[in-house]
Design a protein around this motif. Structure first.
Motif, short mmCIF file in Angstrom:
data_model
loop_
_atom_site.label_atom_id
_atom_site.label_comp_id
_atom_site.label_asym_id
_atom_site.label_seq_id
_atom_site.Cartn_x
_atom_site.Cartn_y
_atom_site.Cartn_z
N GLY A 219 0.81 -1.21 0.00
CA GLY A 219 0.00 0.00 0.00
C GLY A 219 0.85 1.26 0.00
N PHE A 220 1.93 1.24 0.78
CA PHE A 220 2.80 2.41 0.83
C PHE A 220 3.41 2.71 -0.54
N TRP A 221 3.92 1.67 -1.22
CA TRP A 221 4.57 1.90 -2.51
C TRP A 221 3.57 2.29 -3.59
N LYS A 222 2.33 1.81 -3.48
CA LYS A 222 1.31 2.25 -4.44
C LYS A 222 1.05 3.75 -4.29
N LYS A 223 0.94 4.19 -3.03
CA LYS A 223 0.72 5.61 -2.79
C LYS A 223 1.93 6.43 -3.20
N ALA A 224 3.12 5.90 -2.92
CA ALA A 224 4.33 6.62 -3.30
C ALA A 224 4.43 6.74 -4.82
N PHE A 225 4.06 5.67 -5.54
CA PHE A 225 4.09 5.71 -7.00
C PHE A 225 3.08 6.71 -7.54
N ALA A 226 1.87 6.70 -6.94
CA ALA A 226 0.86 7.67 -7.37
C ALA A 226 1.33 9.09 -7.10
N ALA A 227 1.99 9.31 -5.96
CA ALA A 227 2.50 10.64 -5.64
C ALA A 227 3.55 11.07 -6.66
N ALA A 228 4.40 10.13 -7.08
CA ALA A 228 5.42 10.45 -8.07
C ALA A 228 4.79 10.81 -9.41
N VAL A 229 3.74 10.08 -9.78
CA VAL A 229 3.05 10.37 -11.05
C VAL A 229 2.42 11.76 -11.01
N PHE A 230 1.74 12.08 -9.90
CA PHE A 230 1.13 13.40 -9.77
C PHE A 230 2.20 14.49 -9.79
N GLY A 231 3.34 14.20 -9.18
CA GLY A 231 4.43 15.18 -9.18
C GLY A 231 4.94 15.45 -10.59
N CYS A 232 5.06 14.38 -11.37
CA CYS A 232 5.50 14.55 -12.76
C CYS A 232 4.48 15.33 -13.57
N LEU A 233 3.19 15.01 -13.37
CA LEU A 233 2.14 15.75 -14.07
C LEU A 233 2.17 17.23 -13.70
N LEU A 234 2.37 17.50 -12.43
CA LEU A 234 2.43 18.89 -11.98
C LEU A 234 3.61 19.61 -12.61
N ALA A 235 4.75 18.90 -12.70
CA ALA A 235 5.94 19.52 -13.30
C ALA A 235 5.75 19.81 -14.78
N ILE A 236 4.90 18.99 -15.44
CA ILE A 236 4.65 19.22 -16.88
C ILE A 236 3.59 20.30 -17.10
N ILE A 237 2.50 20.22 -16.33
CA ILE A 237 1.38 21.13 -16.54
C ILE A 237 1.69 22.55 -16.10
N ALA A 238 2.43 22.70 -15.01
CA ALA A 238 2.69 24.04 -14.48
C ALA A 238 3.41 24.94 -15.48
#
Length: 251
Positions: A219-238
């Motif tokens: 569960g921890f690594w799933k959340k960490a992976f999702a957090a990394a994906v959102f971080g990448c999306l934020l870095a692209i969209i911003a």
């Protein structure tokens, strides 16, 4: 308008990070030493823990997915240790007159507590219990019932009962009135050593993509992976949103 996607992605990113850090209180109202012993034992089992101090004492927290393993590990190690009363605690003057029977009961209890606290300091001892019977005359004219004691020790693999049994008997005999000559008398001092069953940390491994991970950490690594994906999306969209707003402003 371009700022809305950024806010949404940022909010989801923050929520995901918060979910990764979810923890629960394992023990509270501990002393600093007790908390350190708990954290050290959990660290040996590769369980991360953190402590926080309040006016009520020290609390130890672990990740929610580790709570079962943490409880089982500490139970096997006998931690946190049982708080025992001292002679000073039991015989504290509070202005109440006790009967001779109450004083005797308190004295026996105090002796047991003191001996248990001392035996618990031996390396490898998980649980120590001492039952004391003091000399007593059952009825006028009858012989005095002799003093006796029973010692129960639950221990881990570090302790060899044969190497300390004589020291335990000597300690008990010299601490209880009327038992100085009972060191070698098995009817007056009984010692029982019971080996503890070691905690077997059975972690089931599961695949997360190409990686093999403990099931408790999935569960921890799933959340960490999702957090990394959102971080990448934020870095692209911003940057794209910022360029869009800049071009509109220039036009």
């Amino acid at each position: 308008m371009a700022s809305r996607p950024i806010k949404s992605v940022f909010l989801m990113f923050v929520l995901c990070i918060a979910g990764c850090g979810e923890s629960v209180e394992l023990h509270g109202r501990l002393s600093e030493q007790e908390a350190n012993e708990v954290i050290a034992e959990l660290a040996d089992k590769q369980i991360s823990a953190e402590k926080s101090t309040s006016k009520n004492g020290v609390s130890v927290r672990v990740a929610a997915q580790d709570i079962s393993r943490a409880i089982n590990s500490l139970t096997a190690a006998g931690l946190p240790r049982i708080a025992r009363s001292t002679l000073g605690d039991i015989f504290r003057k509070e202005g109440v007159i006790s009967t001779p029977l109450e004083e005797r009961a308190r004295y026996i209890y105090a002796l047991s507590q003191e001996l248990e606290a001392t035996l618990s300091r031996i390396d490898g001892v998980i649980v120590a219990r001492v039952h004391v019977v003091l000399p007593e005359r059952i009825a006028p004219g009858e012989a005095v019932q002799p003093a006796s004691a029973s010692v129960f020790i639950k221990h881990d693999a570090r302790l060899d009962p044969d190497s300390i049994q004589s020291q335990v008997r000597r300690l008990v005999a010299s601490s209880i009135p009327g038992m100085a000559t009972a060191i070698d008398n098995p009817y007056k001092i009984t010692t029982v050593f019971v080996p503890a069953t070691a905690f077997q940390d059975k972690q089931q491994l599961v695949f997360f993509g190409p990686f093999l991970l403990p099931e408790q950490r999935l569960g921890f690594w799933k959340k960490a992976f999702a957090a990394a994906v959102f971080g990448c999306l934020l870095a692209i969209i911003a940057p794209l949103a910022w360029l869009t707003l800049r071009n509109k402003g220039a036009a």
